[in-house]
Design a protein around this motif. Structure first.
Motif, mmCIF file in Angstrom:
data_model
loop_
_atom_site.group_PDB
_atom_site.id
_atom_site.type_symbol
_atom_site.label_atom_id
_atom_site.label_comp_id
_atom_site.label_asym_id
_atom_site.label_seq_id
_atom_site.Cartn_x
_atom_site.Cartn_y
_atom_site.Cartn_z
ATOM 1 N N ARG A 19 -55.054 25.688 -10.636
ATOM 2 C CA ARG A 19 -55.732 26.715 -11.242
ATOM 3 C C ARG A 19 -55.811 27.939 -10.519
ATOM 4 N NH1 ARG A 19 -62.114 27.265 -12.966
ATOM 5 N NH2 ARG A 19 -62.407 27.590 -10.843
ATOM 6 N N LEU A 20 -55.387 29.078 -11.050
ATOM 7 C CA LEU A 20 -55.402 30.344 -10.396
ATOM 8 C C LEU A 20 -56.371 31.064 -10.793
ATOM 9 C CD1 LEU A 20 -51.419 31.555 -11.094
ATOM 10 C CD2 LEU A 20 -52.384 30.011 -9.072
ATOM 11 N N SER A 21 -56.884 31.873 -9.714
ATOM 12 C CA SER A 21 -58.305 32.854 -9.919
ATOM 13 C C SER A 21 -57.817 34.110 -9.543
ATOM 14 C CB SER A 21 -59.546 32.282 -9.362
ATOM 15 O OG SER A 21 -59.649 30.959 -9.519
ATOM 16 N N CYS A 22 -58.422 35.095 -10.448
ATOM 17 C CA CYS A 22 -58.011 36.559 -9.925
ATOM 18 C C CYS A 22 -59.525 37.441 -10.069
ATOM 19 C CB CYS A 22 -57.138 37.097 -10.948
ATOM 20 S SG CYS A 22 -56.752 39.023 -10.807
ATOM 21 N N THR A 23 -60.094 37.757 -9.072
ATOM 22 C CA THR A 23 -61.399 38.675 -8.906
ATOM 23 C C THR A 23 -60.953 39.963 -9.171
ATOM 24 O OG1 THR A 23 -62.074 36.801 -7.837
ATOM 25 C CG2 THR A 23 -63.511 38.840 -7.980
ATOM 26 N N ALA A 24 -61.632 40.721 -9.920
ATOM 27 C CA ALA A 24 -61.564 42.126 -10.023
ATOM 28 C C ALA A 24 -62.447 42.835 -9.454
ATOM 29 C CB ALA A 24 -61.061 42.539 -11.422
ATOM 30 N N SER A 25 -62.280 44.063 -8.963
ATOM 31 C CA SER A 25 -63.433 45.122 -8.619
ATOM 32 C C SER A 25 -63.022 46.467 -8.909
ATOM 33 C CB SER A 25 -63.616 44.848 -7.084
ATOM 34 O OG SER A 25 -62.431 45.026 -6.388
ATOM 35 N N GLY A 26 -63.859 47.477 -8.718
ATOM 36 C CA GLY A 26 -63.778 48.766 -9.001
ATOM 37 C C GLY A 26 -63.859 49.401 -10.432
ATOM 38 N N ARG A 27 -64.110 48.539 -11.214
ATOM 39 C CA ARG A 27 -64.486 49.118 -12.881
ATOM 40 C C ARG A 27 -65.000 47.871 -13.447
ATOM 41 N NH1 ARG A 27 -59.668 51.601 -16.915
ATOM 42 N NH2 ARG A 27 -60.678 51.149 -18.782
ATOM 43 N N ASP A 62 -43.904 31.006 -25.012
ATOM 44 C CA ASP A 62 -43.828 29.691 -25.547
ATOM 45 C C ASP A 62 -43.324 28.834 -24.778
ATOM 46 O OD1 ASP A 62 -41.619 31.040 -28.265
ATOM 47 O OD2 ASP A 62 -43.887 31.022 -28.212
ATOM 48 N N SER A 63 -42.899 29.096 -23.485
ATOM 49 C CA SER A 63 -42.583 27.932 -22.601
ATOM 50 C C SER A 63 -43.905 27.270 -22.075
ATOM 51 C CB SER A 63 -41.728 28.360 -21.391
ATOM 52 O OG SER A 63 -42.515 29.624 -20.845
ATOM 53 N N VAL A 64 -45.061 27.953 -21.992
ATOM 54 C CA VAL A 64 -46.306 27.664 -21.432
ATOM 55 C C VAL A 64 -47.460 27.088 -22.397
ATOM 56 C CG1 VAL A 64 -46.083 28.816 -19.314
ATOM 57 C CG2 VAL A 64 -47.857 29.653 -21.084
ATOM 58 N N LYS A 65 -47.093 27.200 -23.723
ATOM 59 C CA LYS A 65 -47.985 26.757 -24.632
ATOM 60 C C LYS A 65 -48.262 25.379 -24.660
ATOM 61 C CE LYS A 65 -47.186 30.553 -28.138
ATOM 62 N NZ LYS A 65 -46.704 31.133 -29.233
ATOM 63 N N GLY A 66 -49.554 25.001 -24.783
ATOM 64 C CA GLY A 66 -50.010 23.516 -24.705
ATOM 65 C C GLY A 66 -50.306 23.080 -23.258
ATOM 66 N N VAL A 79 -60.853 36.229 -13.851
ATOM 67 C CA VAL A 79 -59.736 35.529 -15.039
ATOM 68 C C VAL A 79 -59.162 34.453 -14.203
ATOM 69 C CG1 VAL A 79 -57.884 37.066 -14.345
ATOM 70 C CG2 VAL A 79 -58.109 36.021 -16.631
ATOM 71 N N TYR A 80 -58.905 33.270 -14.994
ATOM 72 C CA TYR A 80 -58.163 32.053 -14.530
ATOM 73 C C TYR A 80 -57.014 31.533 -15.187
ATOM 74 C CZ TYR A 80 -63.282 31.633 -12.939
ATOM 75 O OH TYR A 80 -64.264 31.781 -12.563
ATOM 76 N N LEU A 81 -56.194 31.113 -14.831
ATOM 77 C CA LEU A 81 -55.174 30.521 -15.240
ATOM 78 C C LEU A 81 -55.200 29.036 -15.029
ATOM 79 C CD1 LEU A 81 -52.521 30.898 -17.069
ATOM 80 C CD2 LEU A 81 -51.138 31.301 -15.200
ATOM 81 N N GLN A 82 -55.256 28.039 -15.857
ATOM 82 C CA GLN A 82 -55.173 26.655 -15.539
ATOM 83 C C GLN A 82 -54.005 26.237 -15.992
ATOM 84 O OE1 GLN A 82 -57.674 24.243 -14.349
ATOM 85 N NE2 GLN A 82 -56.069 23.048 -14.294
ATOM 86 N N MET A 83 -53.111 25.548 -15.234
ATOM 87 C CA MET A 83 -51.864 25.102 -15.205
ATOM 88 C C MET A 83 -51.741 23.668 -15.043
ATOM 89 S SD MET A 83 -49.719 28.290 -13.403
ATOM 90 C CE MET A 83 -50.454 27.629 -11.636
ATOM 91 N N ASN A 84 -51.445 22.958 -16.128
ATOM 92 C CA ASN A 84 -51.256 21.279 -16.388
ATOM 93 C C ASN A 84 -49.787 21.368 -16.521
ATOM 94 O OD1 ASN A 84 -54.063 21.436 -16.148
ATOM 95 N ND2 ASN A 84 -54.596 21.391 -18.218
ATOM 96 N N SER A 85 -49.344 19.970 -16.414
ATOM 97 C CA SER A 85 -48.188 19.557 -16.603
ATOM 98 C C SER A 85 -47.178 20.362 -16.002
ATOM 99 C CB SER A 85 -47.964 19.150 -18.094
ATOM 100 O OG SER A 85 -48.878 18.275 -18.702
#
Length: 122
Positions: A19-27, A62-66, A79-85
């Motif tokens: 799981r990738l996370s990205c934290t934003a600041s400044g706006r 398309d290559s990451v759908k599902g 914002v997060y990106l959960q990456m499985n399989s």
């Protein structure tokens, strides 16, 4: 200005998850469309997933759908990106980016994180 900081990358075996996370600041975070992109060696940077300001809309290549899921928490400016399989072909530097509106086009993104390596071994 918007500052973006990614975390959560690393080395994983094929079939595993990250799981990738990205934290934003400044706006104000809820005014931003957010996206995850990736760039493999010798290849162009490509969109992986995008999410609208209040998560009403999402889009995936398309290559990451599902397998991948983008989400956001406006209270945490993250914002997060959960990456499985995961597959070896998912190996790349992953970038978080912010845009003034929801978009799946790289050219609409004004602010970028520094990138984080994801390596999937076979």
């Amino acid at each position: 200005q918007v500052q973006l900081v990614e975390s959560g990358g690393g080395l994983v075996q094929a079939g595993g998850s990250l799981r990738l996370s990205c934290t934003a600041s400044g706006r104000t975070f809820s005014t931003l469309g957010m996206g995850w992109f990736r760039q493999a060696p010798g290849k162009d940077r490509e969109i992986v997933a995008a999410i609208s300001r209040y998560a009403y809309n999402t889009d995936y290549t398309d290559s990451v759908k599902g397998r991948f899921t983008i989400s956001r928490d406006n209270n945490k400016n993250t914002v997060y990106l959960q990456m499985n399989s995961l597959k070896p072909e998912d190996t790349a530097v992953y970038y978080c980016a912010a845009a003034p509106r929801y978009s799946s086009s790289l050219r609409h993104y004004d602010y970028w994180g520094q990138g984080i390596q994801v390596t999937v071994s076979s």
